[in-house]
Scaffold this motif. Structure first.
Motif, PDB file in Angstrom:
ATOM      1  N   ASN A 131       0.960  -1.213  -0.025  1.00 56.03           N
ATOM      2  CA  ASN A 131       0.064   0.017  -0.132  1.00 56.03           C
ATOM      3  C   ASN A 131       0.824   1.364  -0.051  1.00 56.03           C
ATOM      4  O   ASN A 131       0.500   2.316  -0.250  1.00 56.03           O
ATOM      5  N   LEU A 132       2.147   1.107   0.375  1.00 53.34           N
ATOM      6  CA  LEU A 132       2.708   2.572   0.603  1.00 53.34           C
ATOM      7  C   LEU A 132       3.145   3.345  -0.797  1.00 53.34           C
ATOM      8  O   LEU A 132       2.845   4.601  -0.796  1.00 53.34           O
ATOM      9  N   PRO A 133       3.095   2.635  -1.927  1.00 47.24           N
ATOM     10  CA  PRO A 133       3.480   3.348  -3.132  1.00 47.24           C
ATOM     11  C   PRO A 133       2.095   4.055  -3.525  1.00 47.24           C
ATOM     12  O   PRO A 133       2.405   5.327  -3.748  1.00 47.24           O
TER      13      PRO A 133
ATOM     14  N   ARG B 111       6.067  14.638  -3.208  1.00 51.84           N
ATOM     15  CA  ARG B 111       7.194  14.861  -3.982  1.00 51.84           C
ATOM     16  C   ARG B 111       8.358  14.565  -3.263  1.00 51.84           C
ATOM     17  O   ARG B 111       9.455  14.056  -3.341  1.00 51.84           O
ATOM     18  N   THR B 112       8.475  15.148  -1.911  1.00 54.24           N
ATOM     19  CA  THR B 112       9.587  15.380  -1.006  1.00 54.24           C
ATOM     20  C   THR B 112       8.731  14.745   0.455  1.00 54.24           C
ATOM     21  O   THR B 112       7.845  15.095   1.038  1.00 54.24           O
ATOM     22  N   ILE B 113       9.602  13.563   0.842  1.00 58.01           N
ATOM     23  CA  ILE B 113       9.042  12.900   2.001  1.00 58.01           C
ATOM     24  C   ILE B 113      10.132  13.056   3.127  1.00 58.01           C
ATOM     25  O   ILE B 113      11.024  12.797   3.050  1.00 58.01           O
TER      26      ILE B 113
ATOM     27  N   ALA C 106      13.799   1.616  -0.071  1.00 53.69           N
ATOM     28  CA  ALA C 106      13.569   1.175  -1.644  1.00 53.69           C
ATOM     29  C   ALA C 106      12.239   1.647  -2.425  1.00 53.69           C
ATOM     30  O   ALA C 106      12.045   1.828  -3.374  1.00 53.69           O
ATOM     31  N   ILE C 107      11.094   1.464  -1.485  1.00 50.55           N
ATOM     32  CA  ILE C 107       9.783   1.700  -1.891  1.00 50.55           C
ATOM     33  C   ILE C 107       9.681   3.065  -2.400  1.00 50.55           C
ATOM     34  O   ILE C 107       9.383   3.534  -3.357  1.00 50.55           O
ATOM     35  N   LEU C 108      10.079   4.084  -1.649  1.00 50.24           N
ATOM     36  CA  LEU C 108      10.059   5.367  -1.967  1.00 50.24           C
ATOM     37  C   LEU C 108      10.982   5.948  -2.856  1.00 50.24           C
ATOM     38  O   LEU C 108      10.535   6.797  -3.848  1.00 50.24           O
TER      39      LEU C 108
ATOM     40  N   GLY D  42      10.324   7.485  -7.244  1.00 47.82           N
ATOM     41  CA  GLY D  42      10.906   8.740  -7.472  1.00 47.82           C
ATOM     42  C   GLY D  42      11.064   9.997  -6.282  1.00 47.82           C
ATOM     43  O   GLY D  42      10.897  11.012  -6.692  1.00 47.82           O
ATOM     44  N   LYS D  43      10.575   9.386  -5.227  1.00 42.29           N
ATOM     45  CA  LYS D  43      10.467  10.327  -4.032  1.00 42.29           C
ATOM     46  C   LYS D  43      11.875  10.956  -3.646  1.00 42.29           C
ATOM     47  O   LYS D  43      12.925  10.300  -3.667  1.00 42.29           O
TER      48      LYS D  43
END
Length: 388
Positions: free
Chosen positions: A22-24, A31-33, A53-55, A59-60
């Protein structure tokens, strides 16, 4: 049931694999986390690698906010808020337990507010009538239930005050609860977190009304579950069923459902918060020390409820006992359970020494009106001394 208004805006995803699944999608618009976490245990158990790895695969830009301490300080909140502003982060992702989640709720407020956040929102209740920075959480340590409310407990070291507020506007947008993430948590931390959950339920239960009501019915069932699951987790910390139950029990204890129609007490929490502000002691362990002494002190004023606790939660046979005797037996069953788990029973075991200013701490404790008789500061000091 007394009148109430219920609100909970957090969407929960529970179970094995829920983060990868669910995270994606949950972070798609960001954009920026700001990736927030504690002392680095998530780098040892693989959670950090999985989440980053997910983030990054989506492209985050990831800005790290680490080393959030067990009792998050106001200074740490301001540090996180500065990072959000400097990097124009549009989502905060808190990965950890209650301290990380609490700190990040305060960061989401502080980053969007130009004034003195402590003065306007923690020293006294405030009104959040502006947009805070969106927050999501990934729970790796269960117990506080912070994932499903707007509560945040923050310590101001300059004034030696540890206090919490619950603002619905600070609820996380989403909470990801994978019980497998908690399996690497040390045994002592499992028991400490689990007792914190039990404490939350008791703090709600031991307050008016005493007539039969849905909130108390739910609380009794949850207390029995926490006791069962803590015993199972103490025997086998890798027991997934017990750990998954404890995770959801913690959420249920503090998602506001049990509080509906209740006055609530939380005097034991106020006492422990100030002990923590002065000594930085472990929250759950501090509660384990304080609760039996506090309940012995107020038991006679809440005899009906304590007797019910003894019979319905601990299964103590009421036959041949007066209501007062049954009530006292319930308190002693709680004390026996604390000893059974190997949790501390004295303040000395928490590192409190003869030079610790117990009177100063007692005098700083907020006195709550919701339980069975409002204490005086002298009574708080006597409870501290009984625990010493």
């Amino acid at each position: 049931m007394n009148n109430f208004v219920f609100e909970n805006s957090t969407k929960v995803y529970f179970g094995k694999g829920c983060v990868a699944e669910n995270l994606p999608a949950l972070t798609a618009a960001a954009r920026t986390i700001l990736l927030a976490y504690g002392g680095g245990s998530i780098k040892k158990n693989g959670v950090y690698d999985e989440i980053t790895a997910i983030l990054r695969s989506t492209g985050k830009q990831v800005v790290e906010f680490d080393r959030i301490m067990p009792n998050p300080t106001y200074e740490k909140v301001l540090e996180g808020a500065a990072l959000v502003r400097e990097n124009q982060a549009d989502l905060i992702l808190a990965v950890g337990g209650g301290s990380v989640m609490d700190c990040c709720k305060a960061v989401s407020l502080a980053a969007a507010y130009d004034g003195d956040v402590w003065r306007d929102f923690w020293a006294k209740p405030g009104i959040i009538d502006f947009q805070t920075v969106p927050l999501g959480v990934v729970v790796t340590v269960s117990g506080t239930g912070s994932e499903c409310n707007g509560g945040a407990v923050i310590t101001n070291q300059k004034v030696k005050v540890k206090t919490g507020r619950d603002y619905p506007a600070l609820n996380a947008r989403f909470a990801l609860l994978d019980p497998a993430y908690t399996l690497s948590v040390p045994r002592t931390q499992i028991l400490s977190g689990g007792f914190d959950t039990l404490s939350h339920i008791m703090e709600i239960y031991f307050s008016p009304p005493d007539t039969e009501n849905v909130s108390d019915d739910l609380a009794e069932a949850l207390m029995r579950g926490v006791i069962r699951d803590l015993r199972a987790a103490a025997r086998d910390p890798r027991d997934y069923a017990a750990r998954s139950n404890l995770m959801w029990e913690a959420t249920m204890a503090e998602n506001r459902v049990l509080k509906l129609g209740k006055q609530t007490d939380f005097q034991a929490h106020m006492m422990e918060h100030q002990l923590g502000a002065y000594t930085d002691c472990n929250h759950g362990l501090g509660l384990a020390v304080l609760h039996p002494a506090y309940y012995r002190h107020i038991c006679e004023k809440g005899t009906v409820k304590f007797a019910r606790f003894a019979a319905r939660v601990w299964g103590i046979d009421p036959v041949g006992r007066s209501e007062a005797e049954l009530a006292r037996a319930g308190v002693e069953a709680l004390a026996d359970f604390i000893r059974e788990l190997g949790l501390p029973a004295t303040l000395r075991e928490l590192g409190v020494r003869s030079e610790t200013p117990l009177k100063e701490i007692a005098d700083s404790v907020p006195l709550t009106p919701g339980g069975y008789g409002k204490l005086t500061h002298a009574e708080v000091l006597n409870i501290f001394k009984a625990c010493y």
